[in-house]
Design an enzyme around this catalytic site. Structure first.
Site, short mmCIF file in Angstrom:
data_model
loop_
_atom_site.label_atom_id
_atom_site.label_comp_id
_atom_site.label_asym_id
_atom_site.label_seq_id
_atom_site.Cartn_x
_atom_site.Cartn_y
_atom_site.Cartn_z
N GLU A 97 0.85 -1.19 0.00
CA GLU A 97 0.00 0.00 0.00
C GLU A 97 0.88 1.24 0.00
O GLU A 97 1.91 1.28 0.68
CB GLU A 97 -0.91 0.00 1.24
CG GLU A 97 -1.83 -1.20 1.29
CD GLU A 97 -2.95 -1.08 2.32
OE1 GLU A 97 -3.14 0.02 2.89
OE2 GLU A 97 -3.64 -2.09 2.54
N CYS A 110 4.25 8.09 0.05
CA CYS A 110 4.48 7.33 1.28
C CYS A 110 4.46 5.86 0.90
O CYS A 110 3.46 5.36 0.37
CB CYS A 110 3.36 7.68 2.26
SG CYS A 110 3.36 6.68 3.74
N CYS A 117 3.46 -5.64 9.83
CA CYS A 117 4.55 -5.13 10.67
C CYS A 117 4.62 -5.95 11.95
O CYS A 117 3.61 -6.44 12.44
CB CYS A 117 4.25 -3.66 11.00
SG CYS A 117 5.58 -2.81 11.89
N CYS A 121 2.72 -1.50 17.59
CA CYS A 121 2.30 -0.24 18.20
C CYS A 121 0.77 -0.26 18.36
O CYS A 121 0.05 -0.55 17.40
CB CYS A 121 2.73 0.96 17.37
SG CYS A 121 4.53 1.04 17.15
N CYS A 124 -1.71 1.78 15.91
CA CYS A 124 -1.52 1.71 14.46
C CYS A 124 -2.34 0.59 13.81
O CYS A 124 -2.40 -0.53 14.34
CB CYS A 124 -0.03 1.48 14.18
SG CYS A 124 0.36 1.36 12.43
N CYS A 347 -1.55 8.25 7.48
CA CYS A 347 -0.50 7.63 8.31
C CYS A 347 -1.09 6.65 9.31
O CYS A 347 -2.00 6.99 10.05
CB CYS A 347 0.14 8.73 9.16
SG CYS A 347 1.76 9.16 8.68
#
Ligand code: SAH
Length: 372
Positions: A97, A110, A117, A121, A124, A347
């Site tokens: 993405e 970006c 991942c 976190c 996120c 983000c």
């Protein structure tokens, strides 16, 4: 031939492609360089169309057969018009993405370095899908190639702030930076490329050693961003598990040793404002104190809630207050816009939880168009 096997041409930097031409065809920079320039500058990958190959059609044919040029197929798009996310289908059915973000004079891209991942976190979205795999250099470069040559976007700035932790895939990230920044190709200055890390101290130290050398072989102008996101270890460990491995003191030591080659270079500290968690005045003062002896710029990011998020974004005034508290304490900072948040294109909102559930394999088998 697999869609993007070991011979994906986008994995090779200029010298690597030249060496490959020597090894496979007994040819050198004259042919390899012509193909590299054409591929990256114009998005034209057919060697048969290049004057350098005109006298040698059988070489053009051999090159066509030896390399895989196909860019991944676009598998989806969402956004608010100006800022939009595009999804690329990879050879094993997984997806990368990327987000196109308009700036004043140009556009920023970006990009993702991994699918999913490992960092976990809590705020996120990507963490929610877990880790599926790292992208190889060709898959990272492909995101920029699609943006420039398929979507025709004038990308001049690249940030590794999409899915994944770049320091957890640093070899491929650096190979991609080498390719993206090559003046004979896409020509994106290293000073316009930002690697953003969760605070992976081993990775920062490794990059620091490489940053001691100038381009084209070193990475002295590559920008480093660190996702600080908290004023102290207690809060940081709660929202970013990496802090238990590398607490703030260890992170600071690494940042102190990170070379900034140029007078205009800064360390960029990302700070996502989570309402009621890290956005109080005392937190701003702690952040300023922590950064006091570093040459840092804090980028304040109002939180973009992930799906089912327990956290909220602060009020507009709360963001402005935090900005002023930091500035008054002598810490330079900026507020980053958060376009795309309503379509999960901002983000920390990247990720496809369904991929995790469905598994990669059942999604495989799509075909993709060539670059040209
Ligand atoms: N793993 C890298 C890069 C990916 S995250 C890193 O941690 O830096 C890119 C940036 O988005 C980080 O600064 C992160 O703190 C921020 N971020 C993550 N989730 C977010 C969200 N939901 N809203 C706003 N920013 C977020």
């Amino acid at each position: 031939m697999p869609l993007s096997g070991p011979d994906d041409i986008l994995r090779y930097d200029y010298d690597g492609l030249t060496a490959e031409f020597d090894r496979r065809f007994g040819k050198g920079e004259y042919h390899a360089g012509a193909l590299f320039r054409s591929l990256y500058r114009r998005g034209e990958s057919d060697p048969g169309l290049l004057p350098e190959f005109a006298a040698n059609p059988s070489l053009a044919q051999a090159v066509r057969g030896a390399f895989q040029y196909a860019l991944p197929r676009e598998a989806g798009r969402s956004g608010d018009g100006e800022t939009y996310k595009f999804i690329l289908k990879l050879r094993d059915g997984l997806e990368s993405e990327s987000v196109v973000i308009p700036m004043r004079q140009y556009k920023s891209l970006c990009i993702s370095s991994q699918v999913g991942c490992k960092m976990g976190c809590t705020f996120c979205e990507t963490a929610q899908m877990g880790y599926l795999r790292s992208l190889d250099a060709g898959e990272i470069v492909a995101q920029v190639m699609v943006a420039r040559h398929v979507l025709k976007e004038p990308i001049q700035n690249v940030v590794f702030m999409g899915m994944g932790e770049p320091m957890d895939n640093l070899d491929n990230v650096l190979q991609a930076v080498r390719i993206l920044s090559d003046q004979r190709g896409l020509n994106i200055a290293q000073s316009a490329i930002t690697v953003s890390t969760v605070g992976h101290v081993d990775g920062i130290n490794r990059l620091a050693r490489l940053a001691a050398q100038p381009p084209p072989h070193g990475f002295s102008r590559l920008r480093l961003a660190v996702s600080l996101n908290a004023p102290n270890d207690a809060i940081r460990s709660r929202i970013m598990p990496i802090n238990r491995q590398w607490p703030l003191a260890a992170l600071k030591e690494a940042l102190r040793n990170f070379p900034l080659a140029h007078k205009d270079d800064f360390l960029f500290m990302e700070y996502v404002l989570l309402a009621g968690v890290n956005d109080a005045k005392e937190h701003a003062l702690e952040v300023a104190e922590y950064l006091r002896d570093l040459k840092a710029c804090v980028n304040l990011i109002p939180y973009n809630p992930r799906l089912d998020s327990p956290y909220g974004r602060p009020e507009k005034d709360g963001v402005a207050d935090f900005y002023h508290w930091l500035m008054e304490a002598g810490q330079y900072c900026r507020i980053r816009g958060t376009k795309g948040k309503d379509s999960m294109a901002a983000c920390g909102q990247l990720g496809n939880r369904a991929l995790r559930r469905t598994g990669a394999r059942s999604l495989a088998g799509e075909t993709s168009p060539a670059v040209t």
